[in-house]
Design an enzyme around this catalytic site. Structure first.
Site, PDB file in Angstrom:
ATOM      1  CG  PHE A 132      -1.807   1.246   1.234  1.00 33.50           C
ATOM      2  CD1 PHE A 132      -2.941   1.307   0.425  1.00 33.50           C
ATOM      3  CD2 PHE A 132      -1.488   2.353   2.014  1.00 33.50           C
ATOM      4  CE1 PHE A 132      -3.744   2.444   0.413  1.00 33.50           C
ATOM      5  CE2 PHE A 132      -2.292   3.490   2.004  1.00 33.50           C
ATOM      6  CZ  PHE A 132      -3.422   3.532   1.205  1.00 33.50           C
ATOM      7  CG  ASP A 217       5.527   3.373   1.804  1.00 37.34           C
ATOM      8  OD1 ASP A 217       5.594   4.027   2.860  1.00 37.34           O
ATOM      9  OD2 ASP A 217       4.480   3.255   1.137  1.00 37.34           O
ATOM     10  CE  LYS A 247      -0.857   6.089   7.436  1.00 41.40           C
ATOM     11  NZ  LYS A 247      -0.576   5.308   6.238  1.00 41.40           N
TER      12      LYS A 247
HETATM   13  C1  PLP Z   1      -0.799   5.599   4.836  1.00 41.63           C
HETATM   14  C2  PLP Z   1       0.247   5.101   3.931  1.00 41.63           C
HETATM   15  C3  PLP Z   1       0.584   5.783   2.747  1.00 41.63           C
HETATM   16  C4  PLP Z   1      -0.179   6.999   2.277  1.00 41.63           C
HETATM   17  O1  PLP Z   1      -0.071   8.044   3.172  1.00 41.63           O
HETATM   18  P1  PLP Z   1      -1.133   9.259   3.074  1.00 41.63           P
HETATM   19  O2  PLP Z   1      -0.611  10.248   4.060  1.00 41.63           O
HETATM   20  O3  PLP Z   1      -2.463   8.710   3.404  1.00 41.63           O
HETATM   21  O4  PLP Z   1      -1.071   9.749   1.676  1.00 41.63           O
HETATM   22  C5  PLP Z   1       1.620   5.295   1.988  1.00 41.63           C
HETATM   23  N1  PLP Z   1       2.294   4.195   2.346  1.00 41.63           N
HETATM   24  C6  PLP Z   1       2.016   3.514   3.466  1.00 41.63           C
HETATM   25  C7  PLP Z   1       2.811   2.310   3.826  1.00 41.63           C
HETATM   26  C8  PLP Z   1       0.972   3.929   4.289  1.00 41.63           C
HETATM   27  O5  PLP Z   1       0.667   3.243   5.387  1.00 41.63           O
END
Ligand code: PLP
Length: 401
Positions: A132, A217, A247
């Site tokens: 994701f 990521d 986050k």
């Molecule tokens: C939440 C998340 C995203 C996207 O972040 P947003 O601030 O919602 O755009 C990307 N990668 C990972 C692993 C995430 O958990």
């Protein structure tokens, strides 16, 4: 008509209205108390109402809110230095407002690097099932989840999704058009699956051999959540070329960043990228205060201690409720368990008993509490989960759709 009716129906929240938070707890307008074990999905790492980021925000609010990258951003200069001092690979930082934007910057940086190196054909980004990376066009294509792509037009070229942890498929997929491998060191949304350290090291080696860039990521698993400042730091010799964070690094204030080596970021010159709010003084003030807290060795040691305790407690829940609890998942305080009853139903029972949790792919109960929780908070959560699982035993078994 309900109060929620003018909002896009992309979320289905419960009726309760949370109006106040304190540490690991949230309170409704009727002063009902909930133990928050999801923290905005891995966001509020210092818990609610923490004085350090609050004071940083208030102090900055009295000075200047917004300038744009047209002018020197002192907060961005300072926080980028903190990130680069803490991470051996990182030499350049681009600040964003969200995780998806950090990933967009990461993927643009990777493609531009190969373009400038005389290999414009290298634009494919390889990712893994269960990934994701956000909800923008590029990031839903990178994630490759058919549910998130459906209805939004043709899939974008340049993204190849491979089966998770399938080394042979990966070796076969790498070609002269590969720009980068993009991976979460711990998959969040995909079911809290950590990539073993030897896999991260293997990816690093493969990328070096083939002239491919490695992108992490760490939007969900970074910011101290696994007990290291960033999750890949559990593995030696497995540093990325580029990393996206968001986050937890903002502790609840919207911000993210793309970090890269100087060589890889060299092509990102004036005109290639930008962001109106990226690096804005308010976000940087909070991000800097959050970083100072979560990078303290004793803070990270406590995350390790409390998450070890939590895993022990989860092991006993698994023994007590073999017909409800399956495999334990995750790393550090990005944790949970695969369930044998429908995760959403179990989550609802827990909610009714005052525990906030989430779910993830693979019918997994996802927990990502504030990193400031204590053993007592864990005991309280486990007590609620025990009562929840007793009730959940009566539910029909989960069947994969
Ligand atoms: C939440 C998340 C995203 C996207 O972040 P947003 O601030 O919602 O755009 C990307 N990668 C990972 C692993 C995430 O958990």
């Amino acid at each position: 008509m309900g109060a929620h009716d003018n909002l896009y129906n992309c979320y289905v929240p419960p009726q309760e209205l949370f109006v106040r938070g304190e540490g690991a707890y949230l309170y409704t307008d009727k002063d009902e108390k909930f133990l928050d074990f999801i923290a905005g999905i891995s966001v509020n790492c210092l818990g609610h109402n923490h004085p350090v980021p609050i004071n940083a925000l208030k102090e900055q609010a009295d000075k200047v809110w917004h300038l744009s990258g047209m002018y020197r951003l002192k907060g961005a200069e300072e926080l980028s230095k903190k990130y680069c001092d803490a991470l051996p690979f990182a030499e350049k930082v681009f600040f964003t407002n969200s995780g998806a934007e950090a990933l967009e910057c990461a993927m643009k940086t990777a493609r531009k690097f190969h373009y400038d190196n005389g290999q414009p054909e290298r634009y494919d980004i390889l990712t893994f099932s269960g990934a994701f990376h956000g909800r923008t066009f590029a990031t839903i294509n990178a994630g490759g989840n058919p549910k998130y792509l459906k209805g939004f037009g043709p899939a974008l070229p340049g993204f190849i999704s491979l089966p998770f942890a399938d080394h042979e498929a990966l070796e076969a997929a790498v070609s002269d058009t590969t720009a980068a491998i993009l991976v979460e060191p711990v998959q969040g949304e995909g079911g809290l699956r950590p990539l073993p350290t030897q896999c991260l090291q293997g990816l690093r080696k493969l990328c070096d051999e083939k002239g491919i860039l490695l992108i992490y990521d760490e939007v969900q698993c970074g910011a101290g959540r696994t007990g290291k400042l960033f999750a890949h730091q559990w593995a030696e010799n497995a540093e990325p070329d580029i990393m996206a964070v968001a986050k937890g690094v903002g502790g609840g204030f919207p911000m993210g960043a793309c970090l890269a080596t100087e060589a890889v970021a060299a092509g990102m010159v004036p005109g290639t990228h930008g962001s109106t709010y990226g690096g804005n003084p308010l976000a940087m003030a909070v991000g800097s205060a959050v970083f100072d807290e979560i990078s303290k060795p004793e803070f990270l040691e406590q995350v390790v201690r409390v998450s070890n305790f939590l895993v022990q407690q989860f092991e006993s829940l698994k023994d007590e409720f073999p017909d409800v609890v399956g495999e334990l998942r995750g790393k550090g305080l990005l944790c949970g368990m695969q369930l044998k009853k429908t995760a959403l139903d179990v989550r609802k029972i827990a909610y009714g008993k005052g525990l906030l949790g989430g779910s993830a792919g693979d019918n997994t109960l996802r927990l990502a509490p504030a990193l400031i929780i204590t053993e007592d908070h864990v005991r309280e959560a486990v007590g609620i989960l025990r009562e929840t699982f007793k009730e959940a035993q009566a539910l029909p078994d989960y069947v994969e759709a």
